[in-house]
Design an enzyme around this catalytic site. Structure first.
Site, PDB file in Angstrom:
ATOM      1  N   ASN A 154      93.133-145.402  37.162  1.00 27.57           N
ATOM      2  CA  ASN A 154      93.910-146.186  36.165  1.00 27.57           C
ATOM      3  C   ASN A 154      94.705-144.955  35.109  1.00 27.57           C
ATOM      4  O   ASN A 154      95.927-145.149  34.750  1.00 27.57           O
ATOM      5  CB  ASN A 154      93.252-147.235  35.207  1.00 27.57           C
ATOM      6  N   GLY A 229      84.603-144.378  35.932  1.00 30.59           N
ATOM      7  CA  GLY A 229      84.771-145.523  36.835  1.00 30.59           C
ATOM      8  C   GLY A 229      84.137-146.588  36.551  1.00 30.59           C
ATOM      9  O   GLY A 229      83.733-147.031  35.353  1.00 30.59           O
ATOM     10  N   SER A 230      83.864-147.513  37.569  1.00 31.51           N
ATOM     11  CA  SER A 230      83.179-148.717  37.338  1.00 31.51           C
ATOM     12  C   SER A 230      81.861-148.643  37.102  1.00 31.51           C
ATOM     13  O   SER A 230      81.219-147.623  37.565  1.00 31.51           O
ATOM     14  CB  SER A 230      83.378-149.853  38.566  1.00 31.51           C
ATOM     15  N   GLY A 234      78.806-146.333  38.627  1.00 27.76           N
ATOM     16  CA  GLY A 234      78.346-145.530  37.803  1.00 27.76           C
ATOM     17  C   GLY A 234      76.770-145.554  37.617  1.00 27.76           C
ATOM     18  O   GLY A 234      76.044-144.353  37.274  1.00 27.76           O
ATOM     19  N   GLU A 251      81.662-142.172  32.040  1.00 34.91           N
ATOM     20  CA  GLU A 251      82.470-142.996  31.078  1.00 34.91           C
ATOM     21  C   GLU A 251      82.698-144.527  32.193  1.00 34.91           C
ATOM     22  O   GLU A 251      83.563-144.272  33.170  1.00 34.91           O
ATOM     23  CB  GLU A 251      83.915-142.396  31.032  1.00 34.91           C
ATOM     24  N   CYS A 285      89.889-149.305  30.619  1.00 33.96           N
ATOM     25  CA  CYS A 285      88.476-149.390  30.033  1.00 33.96           C
ATOM     26  C   CYS A 285      88.320-150.033  28.599  1.00 33.96           C
ATOM     27  O   CYS A 285      87.440-150.684  28.430  1.00 33.96           O
ATOM     28  CB  CYS A 285      87.854-148.151  30.292  1.00 33.96           C
TER      29      CYS A 285
HETATM   30  P1  NAD Z   1      85.567-147.003  40.909  1.00 34.91           P
HETATM   31  O1  NAD Z   1      84.284-146.767  40.422  1.00 34.91           O
HETATM   32  O2  NAD Z   1      86.059-147.770  41.887  1.00 34.91           O
HETATM   33  O3  NAD Z   1      85.959-145.367  41.535  1.00 34.91           O
HETATM   34  C1  NAD Z   1      86.090-144.110  40.618  1.00 34.91           C
HETATM   35  C2  NAD Z   1      85.722-142.888  41.621  1.00 34.91           C
HETATM   36  O4  NAD Z   1      84.705-143.000  42.262  1.00 34.91           O
HETATM   37  C3  NAD Z   1      87.012-142.865  42.838  1.00 34.91           C
HETATM   38  O5  NAD Z   1      87.440-141.701  42.649  1.00 34.91           O
HETATM   39  C4  NAD Z   1      86.324-143.436  43.949  1.00 34.91           C
HETATM   40  O6  NAD Z   1      86.388-142.862  45.134  1.00 34.91           O
HETATM   41  C5  NAD Z   1      84.614-142.728  43.510  1.00 34.91           C
HETATM   42  N1  NAD Z   1      83.539-143.448  44.305  1.00 34.91           N
HETATM   43  C6  NAD Z   1      83.471-144.536  44.693  1.00 34.91           C
HETATM   44  N2  NAD Z   1      82.070-144.791  45.376  1.00 34.91           N
HETATM   45  C7  NAD Z   1      81.489-143.547  45.063  1.00 34.91           C
HETATM   46  C8  NAD Z   1      80.205-143.169  45.375  1.00 34.91           C
HETATM   47  N3  NAD Z   1      79.147-143.954  45.908  1.00 34.91           N
HETATM   48  N4  NAD Z   1      79.649-141.984  44.799  1.00 34.91           N
HETATM   49  C9  NAD Z   1      80.557-141.194  44.098  1.00 34.91           C
HETATM   50  N5  NAD Z   1      82.009-141.557  44.049  1.00 34.91           N
HETATM   51  C10 NAD Z   1      82.271-142.689  44.304  1.00 34.91           C
HETATM   52  O7  NAD Z   1      86.483-147.118  39.727  1.00 34.91           O
HETATM   53  P2  NAD Z   1      88.332-147.484  39.719  1.00 34.91           P
HETATM   54  O8  NAD Z   1      88.283-148.638  40.353  1.00 34.91           O
HETATM   55  O9  NAD Z   1      88.885-146.404  40.259  1.00 34.91           O
HETATM   56  O10 NAD Z   1      88.438-147.673  38.166  1.00 34.91           O
HETATM   57  C11 NAD Z   1      88.383-148.765  37.412  1.00 34.91           C
HETATM   58  C12 NAD Z   1      87.131-148.496  36.573  1.00 34.91           C
HETATM   59  O11 NAD Z   1      87.020-147.192  35.854  1.00 34.91           O
HETATM   60  C13 NAD Z   1      87.049-149.739  35.606  1.00 34.91           C
HETATM   61  O12 NAD Z   1      85.718-150.135  35.748  1.00 34.91           O
HETATM   62  C14 NAD Z   1      87.324-149.093  34.269  1.00 34.91           C
HETATM   63  O13 NAD Z   1      86.628-149.584  33.039  1.00 34.91           O
HETATM   64  C15 NAD Z   1      86.747-147.686  34.518  1.00 34.91           C
HETATM   65  N6  NAD Z   1      87.137-146.712  33.543  1.00 34.91           N
HETATM   66  C16 NAD Z   1      86.426-146.230  32.371  1.00 34.91           C
HETATM   67  C17 NAD Z   1      86.970-145.483  31.389  1.00 34.91           C
HETATM   68  C18 NAD Z   1      86.021-144.904  30.299  1.00 34.91           C
HETATM   69  O14 NAD Z   1      86.465-143.982  29.625  1.00 34.91           O
HETATM   70  N7  NAD Z   1      85.046-145.653  30.155  1.00 34.91           N
HETATM   71  C19 NAD Z   1      88.187-144.828  31.638  1.00 34.91           C
HETATM   72  C20 NAD Z   1      89.121-145.330  32.709  1.00 34.91           C
HETATM   73  C21 NAD Z   1      88.551-146.041  33.633  1.00 34.91           C
END
Ligand code: NAD
Length: 477
Positions: A154, A229-230, A234, A251, A285
Site C-alpha cells: 500500500n 504488513g498484515s 506479522g 507495523e 493501516c
Molecule cells: P502482507 O502481510 O500480505 O505482505 C507484506 C509483505 O510480507 C510482502 O512483501 C509479502 O511478500 C511478505 N510476506 C508474505 N508472507 C511472508 C512470510 N511468511 N514471511 C515473510 N514475508 C512474507 O501485507 P500486504 O497485503 O502487502 O499489506 C497490507 C497489510 O499491511 C494490511 O494489513 C495493513 O494494515 C498493513 N500495513 C500496516 C502498516 C503499519 O504501519 N502498521 C502500514 C502499511 C500496511
C-alpha cells in the site's frame, strides 16, 4: 517490451533463480512488465554480501554516510514522478496519492534520517560507587549488523524507505524484500542507491514472494527485522524472529475508530471520515475502519456523509481527476466483499454504494453495524464506512477498544474534558482529536498497540530500533 526487473545484490543487477513473473495494472489488468523472482538462495547471497560490507560501512565516517544520503535525496527528487506513476499503475492508488507518498513522505527520509543521526546523542550517568568515585559510565548506540526489510503493497516505497534510510545511516547494511505487487516502483527506488554511490553490499534488493521474506526472517545473519504488513504474517514473523532473538520492528494491521461525539463540528468530522474511509480506497493501516457516531447527531451526520460521498469520482488512478482508484488485488477485493456480505446478513443496511466494476469497489456506507460483524472486528482494507451508534463515552470506548487492534484512533469533540477521556481511554498507538485517523507525522513516533505492532518508527525513534545500546564502564582508579 519493458526490461526485466532484476535483483540488486552486492552492487550488481542480476537474475533471481525463481524464474520470472509478470506484474499487472491494478485498474485494468494490463501487463506492465516482468520481474525476476528471488528465492531463498538469492536472499542468502544478498545477506552474505550485506554481512561482508557491514563492518566497513559502520566504520565509514558519519559525514561521508550523510553525503551519500544527501546525494540519494537529490537523485530521488529526479525520480519521484516516475516512481509515483509506477505506484499508481501497479497498486491502483490515484496519481495524487502516489505523488503524496513520494513528495510528502518517501523522498524526505534520506534527509530526515541523516539529520536525526547527526543529532543522535549518547548519555552519561552517575555511578553508585560514590565512595571511590572511580567509575565513569556512559551509553553509546551501535549498529545491529544486517537488517532485513519486508514491505507491503500500500505504500510500496515510503514505508520501506523509512527502515532502509534509518538502518543505513545507523551503520547497518540492508536486504530489502519489496511487495510482489510493486516491482516497478521499488526497482526504480533501488536504482537511487546505486546511482548515489553506496558501496557494494551496503544496500541489496531482492524482489520475490513470501518465501523470499521467510529466508530473511530465518537467517541467523540477519540481526534486525523491519516488517510492515498484515497481522496474520506479522504473527508468523514475530514467532520465528522471537525464536532467533532478533530485534524486530513490526507495523501491522489496524481497525481504527473515528468517534463523532454529540458536540463535534459535523462538517469537519464528515471530511475526516471521507479521508479516513476512502483515501487510497481504504487500503491504509490507519484507515477509519469503524465510524462510531453519537445517537443525538447520528441521522444528521449520516445524511451529510452520504451527500459528500456521492461527490467522489472513482476510476483510472492515472487520471488526475480521479478521487479513488481500484483495490490493489483480488485477495483484498474478496475480503471487502465478504465483510460487506457478512454485515448485511447480520442486519446492517447499505445506504450508499454503487456498481462494482473490476476491482473498482464503490465508496460504501453501512448503518446499523454491530460489534459481532466481521467488518467491526477485523481489518477490511477497503472503501467502506461502517457506522455504529453509541450512547455515551463509556460505551464508545468499550466499542472502540473491543478488537485486537490498536493503531490509530480519532475522536471529534469540542469539549476539552471529553477529549481527555478519549485520549486516556483509547488503547491505540496514536490518538487524534479533531483530525482524521489517516494523519501521521514524519516528526513523531508511529506504531501500534496490541496486535497492531511492536515498536515505533519515524523520527529518531527509528534510530533506537536499529541500534543496540552498549553500556560502557571505565574505572579510572
Ligand atoms: P502482507 O502481510 O500480505 O505482505 C507484506 C509483505 O510480507 C510482502 O512483501 C509479502 O511478500 C511478505 N510476506 C508474505 N508472507 C511472508 C512470510 N511468511 N514471511 C515473510 N514475508 C512474507 O501485507 P500486504 O497485503 O502487502 O499489506 C497490507 C497489510 O499491511 C494490511 O494489513 C495493513 O494494515 C498493513 N500495513 C500496516 C502498516 C503499519 O504501519 N502498521 C502500514 C502499511 C500496511
Amino acid at each position: 517490451m519493458s526490461e526485466l526487473i532484476q535483483a540488486y545484490i552486492n552492487g550488481q543487477w542480476e537474475n533471481g533463480t525463481g524464474g520470472t513473473a509478470e506484474y499487472r495494472s491494478a485498474y485494468d489488468g494490463s501487463r506492465l512488465g516482468t520481474f525476476s523472482v528471488c528465492q531463498a538462495g538469492d536472499v542468502e547471497r544478498a545477506i552474505s554480501a550485506a554481512r561482508s560490507a557491514q563492518v566497513g560501512w559502520a566504520a565509514t565516517p558519519l559525514l561521508d554516510k550523510v553525503d551519500l544520503m544527501y546525494a540519494a535525496y537529490e537523485l530521488c527528487k529526479a525520480a519521484n514522478e516516475e516512481i509515483a506513476q509506477s505506484i499508481s499503475a501497479e497498486m491502483g492508488k490515484t496519481i495524487r496519492e502516489s505523488r503524496e507518498e513520494m513528495l510528502q513522505y518517501g523522498w524526505g527520509h534520506f534527509r530526515r534520517a541523516a539529520e536525526d543521526m547527526l543529532r543522535f546523542r549518547g548519555m552519561t550517568m552517575p555511578n553508585s560507587e560514590t565512595r571511590s568515585n572511580s567509575k565513569r559510565m556512559f551509553v553509546q548506540q551501535y549498529p545491529l549488523g544486517v537488517v532485513g526489510v519486508i514491505s507491503p503493497f500500500n505504500f510500496p516505497v515510503d514505508i520501506p524507505a523509512i527502515a532502509i534510510t534509518y538502518a543505513l545511516i545507523a551503520g547497518n547494511t540492508v536486504v530489502w524484500k519489496p511487495s510482489e505487487y510493486c516491482p516497478g516502483s521499488t526497482r526504480r527506488y533501488a536504482q537511487v542507491f546505486q546511482d548515489a554511490g553506496f558501496p557494494a553490499g551496503v544496500f541489496n534488493y531482492v524482489p520475490g514472494y513470501g518465501d523470499a521474506g521467510e529466508a530473511l526472517v530465518e537467517s541467523p545473519d540477519v540481526r534486525g527485522l523491519f516488517f510492515t504488513g498484515s497481522t496474520r504474517v506479522g504473527r508468523k514473523i514475530a514467532a520465528a524472529a522471537g525464536a532467533g532473538l532478533k530485534r524486530t520492528l513490526l507495523e501491522l494491521g489496524g481497525n481504527g475508530p473515528i468517534i463523532v461525539h454529540h458536540d463535534a463540528d459535523l462538517d469537519r468530522a464528515v471530511e475526516a471520515t471521507i479521508t479516513g474511509c476512502f483515501y487510497m480506497a481504504g487500503q491504509v493501516c490507519t484507515a477509519a475502519e469503524r465510524v462510531l457516531v453519537h445517537e443525538d447527531i447520528h441521522d444528521l451526520f449520516v445524511a451529510k456523509l452520504v451527500e459528500r460521498t456521492k461527490q467522489l469520482k472513482t476510476g483510472d488512478p492515472l487520471d488526475e481527476a480521479t478521487d479513488m482508484g481500484p483495490l490493489c488485488n483480488d485477495n483484498v477485493l474478496k475480503q471487502v466483499v465478504s465483510h460487506v456480505d457478512d454485515a448485511r446478513s447480520k442486519g446492517a443496511d447499505v445506504i450508499q454504494a454503487g456498481e462494482l466494476t473490476g476491482r473498482l469497489f464503490p465508496p460504501t456506507i453501512l448503518v446499523n453495524v454491530t460489534e459481532d460483524m466481521l467488518i467491526a472486528r477485523e481489518e477490511t482494507f477497503g472503501p467502506v464506512a461502517p457506522i455504529i451508534k453509541y450512547g455515551d463515552i463509556d460505551e464508545a470506548l468499550q466499542i472502540a477498544n473491543s478488537t485486537e487492534f490498536g493503531l490509530n484512533a480519532a475522536a471529534f469533540t469540542n469539549n476539552l474534558r471529553d477529549a481527555w477521556r478519549f485520549i486516556d481511554g483509547l488503547e491505540h498507538g496514536t490518538v487524534l482529536i479533531n483530525e482524521t485517523t489517516n494523519y501521521w507525522d514524519q516528526l513523531a513516533p508511529f506504531g501500534g498497540a496490541k496486535s497492531s505492532g511492536l515498536g515505533r518508527e519515524l523520527s529518531s525513534w527509528a534510530l533506537g530500533a536499529f541500534t543496540e545500546t552498549k553500556t560502557i564502564v571505565i574505572d579510572i582508579s
